[in-house]
Design an enzyme around this catalytic site. Structure first.
Site, PDB file in Angstrom:
ATOM      1  CG  PHE A  62      -2.219  -0.862   0.902  1.00  0.00           C
ATOM      2  CD1 PHE A  62      -2.428  -1.461  -0.341  1.00  0.00           C
ATOM      3  CD2 PHE A  62      -3.173  -1.064   1.885  1.00  0.00           C
ATOM      4  CE1 PHE A  62      -3.558  -2.237  -0.605  1.00  0.00           C
ATOM      5  CE2 PHE A  62      -4.310  -1.834   1.642  1.00  0.00           C
ATOM      6  CZ  PHE A  62      -4.504  -2.428   0.399  1.00  0.00           C
ATOM      7  NE  ARG A  63       4.089   0.195  -4.167  1.00  0.00           N
ATOM      8  CZ  ARG A  63       4.881  -0.857  -4.341  1.00  0.00           C
ATOM      9  NH1 ARG A  63       5.706  -1.252  -3.369  1.00  0.00           N
ATOM     10  NH2 ARG A  63       4.864  -1.529  -5.461  1.00  0.00           N
ATOM     11  CG  ASN A  93       7.975  -3.174   0.081  1.00  0.00           C
ATOM     12  OD1 ASN A  93       6.813  -3.158   0.480  1.00  0.00           O
ATOM     13  ND2 ASN A  93       8.284  -3.394  -1.183  1.00  0.00           N
ATOM     14  CG  HIS A 177      11.290 -11.432  -2.104  1.00  0.00           C
ATOM     15  ND1 HIS A 177      10.473 -10.715  -2.937  1.00  0.00           N
ATOM     16  CD2 HIS A 177      12.428 -11.642  -2.813  1.00  0.00           C
ATOM     17  CE1 HIS A 177      11.087 -10.512  -4.095  1.00  0.00           C
ATOM     18  NE2 HIS A 177      12.276 -11.055  -4.036  1.00  0.00           N
ATOM     19  CG  HIS A 231       5.885 -13.471  -4.161  1.00  0.00           C
ATOM     20  ND1 HIS A 231       7.172 -13.921  -3.988  1.00  0.00           N
ATOM     21  CD2 HIS A 231       5.868 -12.200  -3.697  1.00  0.00           C
ATOM     22  CE1 HIS A 231       7.899 -12.947  -3.450  1.00  0.00           C
ATOM     23  NE2 HIS A 231       7.128 -11.903  -3.258  1.00  0.00           N
ATOM     24  CG  ASP A 304       3.740  -9.282  -4.920  1.00  0.00           C
ATOM     25  OD1 ASP A 304       3.901  -8.358  -4.094  1.00  0.00           O
ATOM     26  OD2 ASP A 304       4.664  -9.730  -5.614  1.00  0.00           O
ATOM     27  CG  HIS A 308       5.416   0.138  -9.526  1.00  0.00           C
ATOM     28  ND1 HIS A 308       6.279   0.561  -8.541  1.00  0.00           N
ATOM     29  CD2 HIS A 308       5.456  -1.207  -9.503  1.00  0.00           C
ATOM     30  CE1 HIS A 308       6.826  -0.499  -7.955  1.00  0.00           C
ATOM     31  NE2 HIS A 308       6.339  -1.584  -8.508  1.00  0.00           N
TER      32      HIS A 308
END
Lengths: 422, 333
Positions: A62-63, A93, A177, A231, A304, A308
């Site tokens: 969700f940035r 992240n 990951h 993933h 995932d 962007h």
């Protein structure tokens, strides 16, 4: 919130429920399940469409904080709601990364009151640096149930050992990951026939498998840890998880909708919207993934969701950012390619999309039974439609599925005392 | 608000195709790959290059042609190259075009966005064709997909993807020396992994009926290379010396050794260098796309000996690029 949902096919895999009935919701709770319910509440006729326990996506980006130009907590939760999810878990992240209980509370505050519930994944190491342990005790007290340095693997086996030892004290799900970074320098797509032809640096499947194998061995050595592969994309990865489960280890994995629908050939057709990490693999890997979903080796479907901005994708493959948005297309892709194609039953699909991810995170299941909070996902598995830009609620539009014809459409969600119909 | 803005700019088509295939309209004429170039066009370009070689070899002062008079061509070399850029410029000028050459500094891949800006700015100044070299595979195809259909794009080498004019000039010289390439055996030796020249040559030689063998250590072979290109592969240069009609030596980048692709320059030369001793065991023509590392992949005697096509390749380069630029603006298929 009071509501009657009529003529629905109500499916709850946990309760082995699959029947046509009406469902009454009073004050946000399921009050009656039965046929031809009479009620003064507002009514919605579902015409035989499915009501399932609310879907949960355990892997979204969700940035916020840090990259609000791509997505915010609010736009991300709106996208989740439009996509038919009642709960999500956001990955750490961000900038700053979620290595600190203050960031956890900031995010939680931003999500308060939304129909969609937000779980928060913390980092395993400080700032995702791969060196020092994150403050997992404090993170767990702040409500974190899962830790991951997603976007990168913890490179050092020694650090990973400490992560397992420390995380298990707080019963945290350890999500990796899986990428041996020494084998993926500059890689933009799967290493294979297509990368060789296009002259693009390849990300070999074995780079994923090596980390999965290492972590399974470490998890087995430490004991009593819960290890989750984010993933998974390779045949080898599915095999390693299957073998680990057969040995009785608490190992789980998730797969994204793009990894069970697309192959590396899409890179040529779709360009940067087919650039993912891990990359799209071969049809042989897709076959193995679908087999893994069928036999339960793959526990969960997770998007995932990776927003962007246009300028980060409107460029050449080497420069482009990795990942696609996924929340608005996940359920239609599953209904079309898994259920519609006869690979999974509706009940299995619901299990992988709602029951399993909540179980992995130690959350209460979204049960369809009287007295429970109404936590529902509604969809029509037969509805044919075309995915258009106007269907996107995410702040970013980076998806390879624009213009795709789906069989299966989300109709709405109910949760947290609210209903949303599309 | 942001999403509305994005919606208005985002092209309705899917994103770009690295080979430009998906976006080439019937009217559009680019030279992006050899892979997708029809044989008919290949033969036309080779024949026209024969014509222009004679033209270039004619004695006396050079007579400037007017075929591209009024056309403006921009050579954009994002990756440094003296010989290819010079070759394109000469070809364009000799056909009468107005030419600008730019070598925009690209310090990092992260500047990818600005490539699109660069080309849009130039397009606004009314450029008719772009010649593009870039160190990232697929960039010319990406840029072509974002330009109006009345413009032309020529790939002057993209990453380790393709270098179409190099393959055309190599084939033209081999054809001139061997008569025909049908049934002939061509060995391409060295760093196949990082070579766009090897890839374009493999596609082109297959179209012309030649058999190709890639020769090099496994560390410098791309994965699945034999299946992708329909070539043979071997680690043993000596094994092809007596059957090869032509041997193309690729430049070895010294920094590959530091990254562990081979143990030392000495061992590489021993196993894959074209030495006078190996020359003596073969009747093959010798090609090299340049620039040459003397004493590494090829000894000076071999590079400039009587069976060497190295300098002829350079002259042919101008002729092939004249043929390509002429073709772009012609009605030829």
């Amino acid at each position: 919130m009071n509501l009657v949902l009529q003529n629905a096919r109500v499916i709850d895999p946990v309760r082995k429920l699959d029947e046509i009935s009406d469902l009454e919701i009073s004050d946000g709770k399921i009050s009656r399940i039965g046929t031809a319910l009479t009620s003064t509440f507002e009514r919605r006729d579902l015409n035989g469409a499915v009501i399932a326990p609310g879907f949960f996506d355990m892997h979204v980006h969700f940035r916020e904080p840090g990259f609000e130009y791509k997505e915010t907590i609010e736009s991300g939760l709106d996208a989740a709601m439009a996509g038919g999810f009642t709960g999500v878990c956001c990955m750490p992240n961000t900038q700053p990364a979620i290595s600190d209980p203050f960031v956890v509370s900031y995010i939680r505050e931003r999500a308060a009151g939304h129909l969609v519930a937000l779980e928060i994944c913390g980092t395993m190491t400080n700032g995702r640096g791969g060196e020092e342990l994150s403050p997992m005790a404090a993170l767990a007290k702040a409500g974190v149930r899962m830790v991951s340095d997603d976007g990168a693997a913890v490179r050092s086996a020694e650090v990973m050992r400490r992560v397992f030892e420390y995380a298990k004290m707080y019963d945290l799900l350890v999500t990796q990951h899986c990428e041996e970074h020494a084998l993926t320098h500059g890689a933009v797509m799967n290493e294979g026939m297509v990368s060789t032809r296009l002259g693009l640096p390849g990300w070999p499947a074995v780079a994923e498998d090596i980390i999965i194998a290492r972590d399974i061995l470490l998890a087995e050595y430490i004991g009593n840890v819960r290890y989750h592969v984010a993933h998974v994309s390779t045949r080898g990865g599915v095999r390693l998880v299957r073998e680990a489960k057969a040995r009785g280890l608490v190992v789980s994995c998730e797969v994204t909708p793009h990894h069970f629908t697309l192959t590396d050939r899409a890179v040529e057709e779709l360009g940067t919207n087919a650039k993912m990490c891990p990359p799209l693999r071969t049809s042989d890997d897709v076959d193995a993934i679908i087999e893994g979903l069928r036999d339960g080796t793959i526990d969960a479907i997770a998007t995932d969701h990776a927003p962007h901005a246009l300028h980060e994708k409107e460029t050449d493959l080497a420069s482009a950012a990795m990942g696609i948005i996924g929340l608005e297309t996940a359920i239609p892709l599953g209904l079309t390619h898994l259920v519609g194609a006869g690979k999974l039953t509706l009940s299995q699909f619901i299990e992988r999309s709602s029951i399993a991810p909540r179980r992995l995170l130690g959350l209460r299941p979204a049960s369809i039974s009287i007295g429970e909070p109404a936590n529902l996902t509604m969809f029509d598995p037969a509805k044919q439609w075309r995915f258009e830009e106007s269907d996107i609620r995410s702040k970013s539009h980076n998806t390879p599925f624009l213009g795709t014809e789906f069989t299966g459409k989300v109709l709405g969600v109910v949760s947290n005392g609210q209903a949303h119909f599309l | 608000m942001a999403s509305t803005r994005a919606a208005s700019i985002q092209p309705k088509t899917a994103a770009f195709s690295p080979n430009g295939k998906a976006f080439s309209s019937p009217k559009r004429k680019d030279l992006l790959t050899v892979e997708h170039l029809p044989l008919e066009t290949v033969l036309h370009l080779l024949d026209r290059s024969d014509h222009y070689v004679k033209f270039l070899e004619a004695p006396g002062p050079f007579q400037k042609l007017k075929i591209l008079e009024g056309r403006t061509i921009a050579n954009l070399f994002f990756e440094a190259s003296t010989r290819t850029r010079t070759s394109f410029e000469l070809a364009e000028r000799r056909l009468g075009a107005d030419v600008i050459s730019l070598t925009p500094a690209v310090s990092s891949l992260a500047k990818g966005e600005s490539i699109l800006d660069t080309i849009r700015v130039l397009e606004a100044m009314k450029i008719d064709a772009f010649v593009i070299r870039h160190n990232v595979s697929g960039v010319p195809g990406f840029l072509a997909s974002r330009l109006p259909h009345n413009l032309h794009v020529v790939n002057a080498g993209d990453g380790v993807h393709e270098h179409p004019t190099q393959a055309l000039l190599d084939a033209a010289e081999m054809r001139a020396a061997l008569g025909s390439l049908s049934g002939k055996h061509v060995a391409i030796v060295g760093d196949i992994l990082h070579s766009r020249v090897a890839r374009s040559n493999a596609w082109l030689l297959a179209k012309l009926g030649a058999k190709v063998t890639f020769v090099g250590p496994d560390t410098l072979m791309p994965r699945n290379v034999a299946a992708v290109f329909g070539v043979d592969t071997t680690n043993n240069l000596d094994s092809i010396l007596d059957t090869a009609d032509a041997v193309m030596m690729l430049r070895i980048q010294m920094e590959r050794q530091a990254r562990g692709f081979f143990p030392s320059i000495e061992e590489y030369r021993e196993e894959y260098g074209m030495t006078p001793e190996r020359m003596s065991r073969s009747t093959a023509l010798i090609l090299h796309p340049g620039p040459i590392n003397h004493g590494v992949e090829i000894e000076t005697e071999a590079a400039y000996g009587e069976r060497s096509l190295v300098l002829r390749q350079v002259r042919r380069g101008v002729a092939v690029r004249m043929a390509v630029m002429e073709w772009l603006f012609s009605n030829e298929v």
